[in-house]
Scaffold this active site. Sequence first.
Site, PDB file in Angstrom:
ATOM      1  N   ASP A   1     -13.404   4.093   4.296  1.00 28.09           N
ATOM      2  CA  ASP A   1     -12.540   3.038   4.824  1.00 28.09           C
ATOM      3  C   ASP A   1     -13.182   2.308   6.005  1.00 28.09           C
ATOM      4  O   ASP A   1     -13.796   2.912   6.889  1.00 28.09           O
ATOM      5  CB  ASP A   1     -11.209   3.627   5.291  1.00 28.09           C
TER       6      ASP A   1
ATOM      7  N   ASP B   1       0.833  -1.197   0.000  1.00 27.55           N
ATOM      8  CA  ASP B   1       0.000   0.000   0.000  1.00 27.55           C
ATOM      9  C   ASP B   1       0.876   1.259   0.000  1.00 27.55           C
ATOM     10  O   ASP B   1       1.996   1.248  -0.514  1.00 27.55           O
ATOM     11  CB  ASP B   1      -0.961  -0.050   1.199  1.00 27.55           C
TER      12      ASP B   1
ATOM     13  N   ASP C   1      -5.871   5.112  -5.441  1.00 27.03           N
ATOM     14  CA  ASP C   1      -6.628   5.858  -4.439  1.00 27.03           C
ATOM     15  C   ASP C   1      -7.182   7.180  -4.990  1.00 27.03           C
ATOM     16  O   ASP C   1      -7.123   7.441  -6.196  1.00 27.03           O
ATOM     17  CB  ASP C   1      -5.746   6.086  -3.206  1.00 27.03           C
TER      18      ASP C   1
END
Length: 471
Positions: free
Chosen positions: A209, A72, A149
């Site tokens: 999230d 990530d 993202d």
Amino acid sequence: MFLLYLFTSFAAVSGVLGSSPSYNGLGLTPQMGWDNWNTFACDVSEQLLLDTADRISEIGLKDLGYTYVILDDCWSSGRTANGTLVADKEKFPNGMSHVADHLHNNNFLFGMYSSAGEYTCAGYPGSLGHEEEDAEFFASNGVDYLKYDNCYNKGQFGAPETSYKRYKAMSDALNKTGRPIFYSLCNWGQDLTHYWGSDIANSWRMSGDIYPQFTRPDSRCPCDGDQFDCAYAGFHCSIMNILNKAAPMGQNAGIGGWNDLDNLEVGVGNLTDDEEKAHFSMWAMVKSPLVIGADVNHLKASSYSIYSQASVIAINQDPKGVPATRVWRHQVPQTDKYGQGEIQFWSGPLDNGDQVIALLNGGIKPRPMNTNLEEIFFDSYLGFEQLSSNWDIYDLWANRVDNATSANILNNNSVGNATIYNATALSYKDGMAKNDTRLFGTKIGSISPDGLLNTTVPAHGIAFYRLRRST
């Protein structure tokens, strides 16, 4: 008009491609793997990825299908003078190709991260305006998966067409490299991604999230209930919050393009065993990606036995690729300290004529629950064969690996003689065709056309069944 154009163009493209509904041929079932963010956030390194991959392999999770190892945010140290991304040499002293080679040599796939913004969410260089050179960087380093993202997007959102174009730029750039790269959008469902995601990507986040709470509300996740089109998606969204937002979206997902309810919190935080089972079951049932968010080097035996439950994974990897539908949802008076309390019933078709169902108890007390064939086959009408047949009921958790066996696997760093399913040797599709009993659960009874399926569902828990036509 933009959405109408998308539907029309997708139909035209589908007619040309014919055999595959996936825009790039990938994602024919939801992706499975591990991502570092939920547990490690920016504390990333080459050693973490390689040690984690080794552990996933040794304890049998890779052979269950968890093949993507996804790095990530926070891996970069900037760009060169000519604009090429640079990996942080302290965290990744041998570079990204070394990581990719190690993973590929051990039959894993390598995932990396960027953002469709000026910066990533942690403030590292983003890919907005750098799509082609960054796609080439990923491809040249052996990347098989990109999580993309939505931070620092310079205000380029607010209408579906605006977000679509911003994310399509990277989609086109990835395809241009010639390397098959699974494209995973992480734009939090902003601008109705479920309508256009499958045109350019293989999966798309549909909410803010997740965090390891079953029902707890949080002001940082402002939309609740069935409010799937959130102007501000936020973060710290509970499991039930995300599930309820996902309920109407199943009709927009399928083979090649999946609603992503975010990484799994099994083994993260302090969820109860029943909460972890319900979480894993529902993510499997709605065909969300199954991406482990836990530290697999410090996994509880009970959490391992959930991640390794092949009969539940088989629901997720079913080749029909149809997300389950929420048939009904009712509030109950016995609420928790947050004022939350509800029960739900979900049902969905499977490839071989079977049906998967879930009775979900979001209340704080164990609760008797029931259903019948009219609810189970909610789209059928009087005279349909489904409603006039007898069905055998298989409990998808009854053959769960016990904690002692799980602990032995974890402590010895080896599956040993345990009968953990191996999807590398026999795919879920082939295993189901061969009637491998590990994929079907344990038969506990049957239901007739005029009968009821009765059970008691634990608090914050689930009753999860596969129905097979009686012979």
